[in-house]
Design a protein around this motif. Sequence first.
Motif, PDB file in Angstrom:
ATOM      1  N   ARG A 250       0.826  -1.219   0.000  1.00  0.00           N
ATOM      2  CA  ARG A 250       0.000   0.000   0.000  1.00  0.00           C
ATOM      3  C   ARG A 250       0.855   1.263   0.000  1.00  0.00           C
ATOM      4  O   ARG A 250       0.540   2.231  -0.684  1.00  0.00           O
ATOM      5  N   GLU A 251       1.948   1.269   0.764  1.00  0.00           N
ATOM      6  CA  GLU A 251       2.813   2.450   0.796  1.00  0.00           C
ATOM      7  C   GLU A 251       3.426   2.710  -0.570  1.00  0.00           C
ATOM      8  O   GLU A 251       3.521   3.865  -1.019  1.00  0.00           O
ATOM      9  N   LEU A 252       3.839   1.645  -1.261  1.00  0.00           N
ATOM     10  CA  LEU A 252       4.425   1.821  -2.600  1.00  0.00           C
ATOM     11  C   LEU A 252       3.388   2.334  -3.591  1.00  0.00           C
ATOM     12  O   LEU A 252       3.676   3.208  -4.422  1.00  0.00           O
ATOM     13  N   VAL A 253       2.176   1.773  -3.508  1.00  0.00           N
ATOM     14  CA  VAL A 253       1.104   2.232  -4.401  1.00  0.00           C
ATOM     15  C   VAL A 253       0.780   3.696  -4.149  1.00  0.00           C
ATOM     16  O   VAL A 253       0.653   4.491  -5.087  1.00  0.00           O
ATOM     17  N   ASP A 254       0.646   4.073  -2.877  1.00  0.00           N
ATOM     18  CA  ASP A 254       0.377   5.477  -2.546  1.00  0.00           C
ATOM     19  C   ASP A 254       1.515   6.367  -3.014  1.00  0.00           C
ATOM     20  O   ASP A 254       1.281   7.476  -3.511  1.00  0.00           O
ATOM     21  N   PHE A 255       2.741   5.924  -2.837  1.00  0.00           N
ATOM     22  CA  PHE A 255       3.892   6.741  -3.212  1.00  0.00           C
ATOM     23  C   PHE A 255       3.926   6.992  -4.717  1.00  0.00           C
ATOM     24  O   PHE A 255       4.378   8.041  -5.173  1.00  0.00           O
ATOM     25  N   MET A 256       3.447   6.028  -5.493  1.00  0.00           N
ATOM     26  CA  MET A 256       3.420   6.191  -6.954  1.00  0.00           C
ATOM     27  C   MET A 256       2.136   6.835  -7.445  1.00  0.00           C
ATOM     28  O   MET A 256       1.898   6.934  -8.650  1.00  0.00           O
ATOM     29  N   GLY A 257       1.293   7.288  -6.501  1.00  0.00           N
ATOM     30  CA  GLY A 257       0.066   7.991  -6.875  1.00  0.00           C
ATOM     31  C   GLY A 257      -1.049   7.078  -7.314  1.00  0.00           C
ATOM     32  O   GLY A 257      -1.987   7.520  -7.981  1.00  0.00           O
ATOM     33  N   GLY A 258      -0.967   5.807  -6.944  1.00  0.00           N
ATOM     34  CA  GLY A 258      -1.989   4.857  -7.346  1.00  0.00           C
ATOM     35  C   GLY A 258      -3.002   4.591  -6.255  1.00  0.00           C
ATOM     36  O   GLY A 258      -3.102   5.320  -5.259  1.00  0.00           O
ATOM     37  N   GLU A 259      -3.757   3.492  -6.440  1.00  0.00           N
ATOM     38  CA  GLU A 259      -4.805   3.143  -5.488  1.00  0.00           C
ATOM     39  C   GLU A 259      -4.893   1.632  -5.388  1.00  0.00           C
ATOM     40  O   GLU A 259      -4.802   0.917  -6.390  1.00  0.00           O
ATOM     41  N   ILE A 260      -5.077   1.133  -4.181  1.00  0.00           N
ATOM     42  CA  ILE A 260      -5.257  -0.302  -3.939  1.00  0.00           C
ATOM     43  C   ILE A 260      -6.570  -0.515  -3.206  1.00  0.00           C
ATOM     44  O   ILE A 260      -6.893   0.207  -2.259  1.00  0.00           O
ATOM     45  N   THR A 261      -7.343  -1.479  -3.670  1.00  0.00           N
ATOM     46  CA  THR A 261      -8.624  -1.806  -3.046  1.00  0.00           C
ATOM     47  C   THR A 261      -8.696  -3.312  -2.834  1.00  0.00           C
ATOM     48  O   THR A 261      -7.993  -4.090  -3.492  1.00  0.00           O
ATOM     49  N   VAL A 262      -9.587  -3.710  -1.923  1.00  0.00           N
ATOM     50  CA  VAL A 262      -9.773  -5.125  -1.639  1.00  0.00           C
ATOM     51  C   VAL A 262     -11.242  -5.395  -1.383  1.00  0.00           C
ATOM     52  O   VAL A 262     -11.928  -4.606  -0.725  1.00  0.00           O
ATOM     53  N   THR A 263     -11.710  -6.485  -1.964  1.00  0.00           N
ATOM     54  CA  THR A 263     -13.051  -6.997  -1.680  1.00  0.00           C
ATOM     55  C   THR A 263     -12.892  -8.457  -1.261  1.00  0.00           C
ATOM     56  O   THR A 263     -12.108  -9.201  -1.865  1.00  0.00           O
ATOM     57  N   SER A 264     -13.639  -8.863  -0.255  1.00  0.00           N
ATOM     58  CA  SER A 264     -13.450 -10.216   0.262  1.00  0.00           C
ATOM     59  C   SER A 264     -14.697 -10.699   0.973  1.00  0.00           C
ATOM     60  O   SER A 264     -15.469  -9.898   1.519  1.00  0.00           O
ATOM     61  N   GLN A 265     -14.866 -12.032   0.924  1.00  0.00           N
ATOM     62  CA  GLN A 265     -15.920 -12.701   1.681  1.00  0.00           C
ATOM     63  C   GLN A 265     -15.287 -13.867   2.410  1.00  0.00           C
ATOM     64  O   GLN A 265     -14.604 -14.696   1.800  1.00  0.00           O
ATOM     65  N   PRO A 266     -15.463 -13.915   3.719  1.00  0.00           N
ATOM     66  CA  PRO A 266     -14.877 -15.035   4.475  1.00  0.00           C
ATOM     67  C   PRO A 266     -15.330 -16.379   3.917  1.00  0.00           C
ATOM     68  O   PRO A 266     -16.516 -16.606   3.669  1.00  0.00           O
ATOM     69  N   GLY A 267     -14.365 -17.258   3.674  1.00  0.00           N
ATOM     70  CA  GLY A 267     -14.638 -18.594   3.160  1.00  0.00           C
ATOM     71  C   GLY A 267     -14.758 -18.672   1.661  1.00  0.00           C
ATOM     72  O   GLY A 267     -14.811 -19.766   1.083  1.00  0.00           O
ATOM     73  N   LYS A 268     -14.821 -17.517   0.951  1.00  0.00           N
ATOM     74  CA  LYS A 268     -14.979 -17.524  -0.503  1.00  0.00           C
ATOM     75  C   LYS A 268     -13.788 -16.924  -1.239  1.00  0.00           C
ATOM     76  O   LYS A 268     -13.645 -17.096  -2.437  1.00  0.00           O
ATOM     77  N   GLY A 269     -12.956 -16.183  -0.552  1.00  0.00           N
ATOM     78  CA  GLY A 269     -11.776 -15.642  -1.204  1.00  0.00           C
ATOM     79  C   GLY A 269     -11.745 -14.121  -1.213  1.00  0.00           C
ATOM     80  O   GLY A 269     -12.657 -13.440  -0.718  1.00  0.00           O
ATOM     81  N   SER A 270     -10.686 -13.586  -1.825  1.00  0.00           N
ATOM     82  CA  SER A 270     -10.442 -12.133  -1.843  1.00  0.00           C
ATOM     83  C   SER A 270      -9.954 -11.708  -3.210  1.00  0.00           C
ATOM     84  O   SER A 270      -9.376 -12.509  -3.974  1.00  0.00           O
ATOM     85  N   ILE A 271     -10.179 -10.418  -3.518  1.00  0.00           N
ATOM     86  CA  ILE A 271      -9.670  -9.834  -4.766  1.00  0.00           C
ATOM     87  C   ILE A 271      -8.975  -8.532  -4.407  1.00  0.00           C
ATOM     88  O   ILE A 271      -9.595  -7.610  -3.854  1.00  0.00           O
TER      89      ILE A 271
END
Length: 881
Positions: A691-712
């Motif tokens: 996240r720090e590297l993404v912020d430093f390069m002016g980008g954005e990181i997001t996450v969506t997740s459901q317990p037991g089903k996985g994450s993106i």
Amino acid sequence: MTFGFAMIRTSKYLFLIGLIAGAYFVSGLLGQMLKVPPSNAGALWPPSGISLAAMLLLGKRIWPGIFIGNFCISAWAFGFKEESLIVYAVTGLGAVSCALAGTYLIKRFVGFPNPLVEDKSIVLFMLLGGPLSCLLPPTIAMIAMSLDGIISASEIPVNWISWWVGDTMGVLVFTPLTLIIFAQPKHIWRKRLASVGIPLVLANALVIVFFLYMQEIDQQQRQQKFKNQVITLSQALKNRIDGDLHAINSVRIFFMGSDNVENQEFILFTKQALSPFKEIESLTWISHLSAGIGNIEFTSILNKRITDYSNDQQVFSANPNHLLKGDFTSSEFGYLSVEGDKVILVMPVFNKAKNNEKLLRGAIVTRISIDELVRESFNELNTADSFFTVSTSKGAENQKKIIFSNAGDQSTNKASEEYAFSVADHQWRLSFYHNSVLENSRIYWPMWWVLVSGLLFTSLLGVGLLILTGRYFRTESIIEERTAALLQAKNAAETANNAKNQFLANISHELRTPLNGILGFTQLLQKRSSLPEDVKKHVNIIKQCSDNLLTLISDILDISAIESNKIKIDIGNFDFELLLDNLVDVFKLQADEKNLTLIVNNEVSPQYLKGDETRIRQILVNLLSNAIKYTDYGSVSINSSYHNGNLVVSVGDTGCGIAQKDLEQIFSPFVQINASDFVREGVGLGLAITRELVDFMGGEITVTSQPGKGSIFSVSLPLPISTRNQYGAIPDQQVKTERNTAMRVLIADDSEINLLLLANMLEQYGCVVDSAMNGQEALQLISEQDYQMALIDLNMPVMTGLELVKVIRSQHNPLKIAAISAYADEHKITEALKAGFDFYLTKPLDENKLIKILMDVREEKQIIVRGPDLIKNSSITPLSW
């Protein structure tokens, strides 16, 4: 020598006493400007405030200056009377006692030096130094002046109050002003110059100006009132005299109209005509015989009984021939003389002859009382505080003669106003005088209230401003203390952080040194074809474990650099498709080990982008590593696209998933969610660094997740398209060795393991290798042999690598030199490149990068190699990873 020092001290002391006395006297003149009768003391007495401040600042030893100053100003105010010298001395002692008492009370109950920032201290300071201590001077002075007869007992209260008010106001106004200029601590008192001093001076100046203006208005009003009274009294006296003359003229006309007047008839007529005029004492008829000789025929006594009148011949006071020349048709004609307190008016009576000539028949002589004339003139008028004289004169050659006066000693002074008018043949003049004694004894209450209320406002303003500034200084002090505490805590935190960073750097160095041997010899073993399969498997396990340990060390250094805000970004052109293929090759093996399907969907159309390839690789490695780590079955997918100048990469998994409440917490350093339920490798730095590297390069990181089903996890980075796409793909430079051209290479390291590893690597690629255990040996070998390349460790005994390269560069030796060190922090890299190294390689050594450097040196061309383990010196500022 001792005598000389004593003389200097004495001279300084006398100068100080003279300075205090002069300041007291000069400020006393200002106080005298503001005095309001009947008091000789001003309603504002600056010397009292200055003397208190001087004694607080300089000590009791300056009391003679206060005494001398007060003595002089008292003598000035009372007129330097020798008989009052004792009174002047006593008032001086009163001023000294006031300063001494105020100093003692303030030091006893408040303390001094004191910045006066506490409300209680300020109020006590003003009360003790002002109203309380100032009770002494007026009390002592009133006792002395009453004993000396200067003032009466009835005058004591007013003078005492005015004296006390003046001293108190002087302390409340001028003590703070003096302390602002001279008191300690200066950093507090000087700050009050603008917030307290200037407002006090302006308010005091306004009060003084307003007082002087009101004093001028009052003076004009009193002057106008005096003039109006002069006109009124003068006109009343003139009107009374005119009435007397008019009445007497009616008697004259009575004689002129009668050929023969009897005594009883004369008396009856005169009493009826002149009885209202009480100042006319008598009327006498004198018949004219000849040669100025007259005979008293009869006398009418009015209001008073007059005796001793005889019928003897009387001599006229005027020449009949002279009287004949007058105009007797007017009642203003007559002859006037003064005898004691009486006015004698002679009014001739004529008979007309046939030829219209005037024949003197006789004269009417009227005796008028001057005192009664004045009394009757002013009977119904206010003559209080009126002091005047009535004088008469005849002709320019005669001096005036005072016929009435109630002015007493004032008549010796110059008259303030005069009024003149004619009576018969004389000129009468009324001269009016101001009674200074009476004026100075009157209490001018309006002026008192104007001055005292203004000064009271100024004093309260000063106290209020002192309290406000005191509270400000207290608040400022608290803020400074807390700021100092925060700064101390900050410095302590920074020291601890620096110690932590230094510790991490040292740990990294100590860990990288043995890892260099482990990884290096592991790579050499992997190249041996003669190893059995089970041994190769063991060697591969050693290599994988070493790589994991190296990644952990790099992550720890990265998070430290991020916290210290020392992270750097190196922008360059890179092939995203190649980067992605390399990552897939690496992580496909890990996915296969866990029986996971690795799905790749790349829709990025431009092959080359412009950005930091190493940091982008690090971001994707962390996301893929986490996805495989937390997925036990199913698949891991990578989707990439490019649109609107942004590279978007999504990494999905079918793992355990993340609860909604933990989505933000997962990006914190050293945090692993559900560590007790899912025991995984790592220390929880990957996502925090990502996240720090993404912020430093002016980008954005997001996450969506459901317990037991996985994450993106989705990352969006603003990356422009590289211009290399316009010319097509440039084939990658293959790492090749040219064994037909042997390079002579010098290696210097104090570790035999590192020397053996480097020698084996270089000899495999046809290099002739010489080794040295310290910088001094390396320098000796360089002076004896012709080397194309030198690999120098930074930490060596006898002579360090930095010292060695500086000596080489001072000799203008163009030898290509690469620094080899286990330090991977930015500071060490920059220091080495500035010292003269051409390259910087971090341990463990990457064999491919080492060979690229050898190829570059051999072919004598510039290549650009960037990575976490290599920095190449050039004309641009070196960047570290």
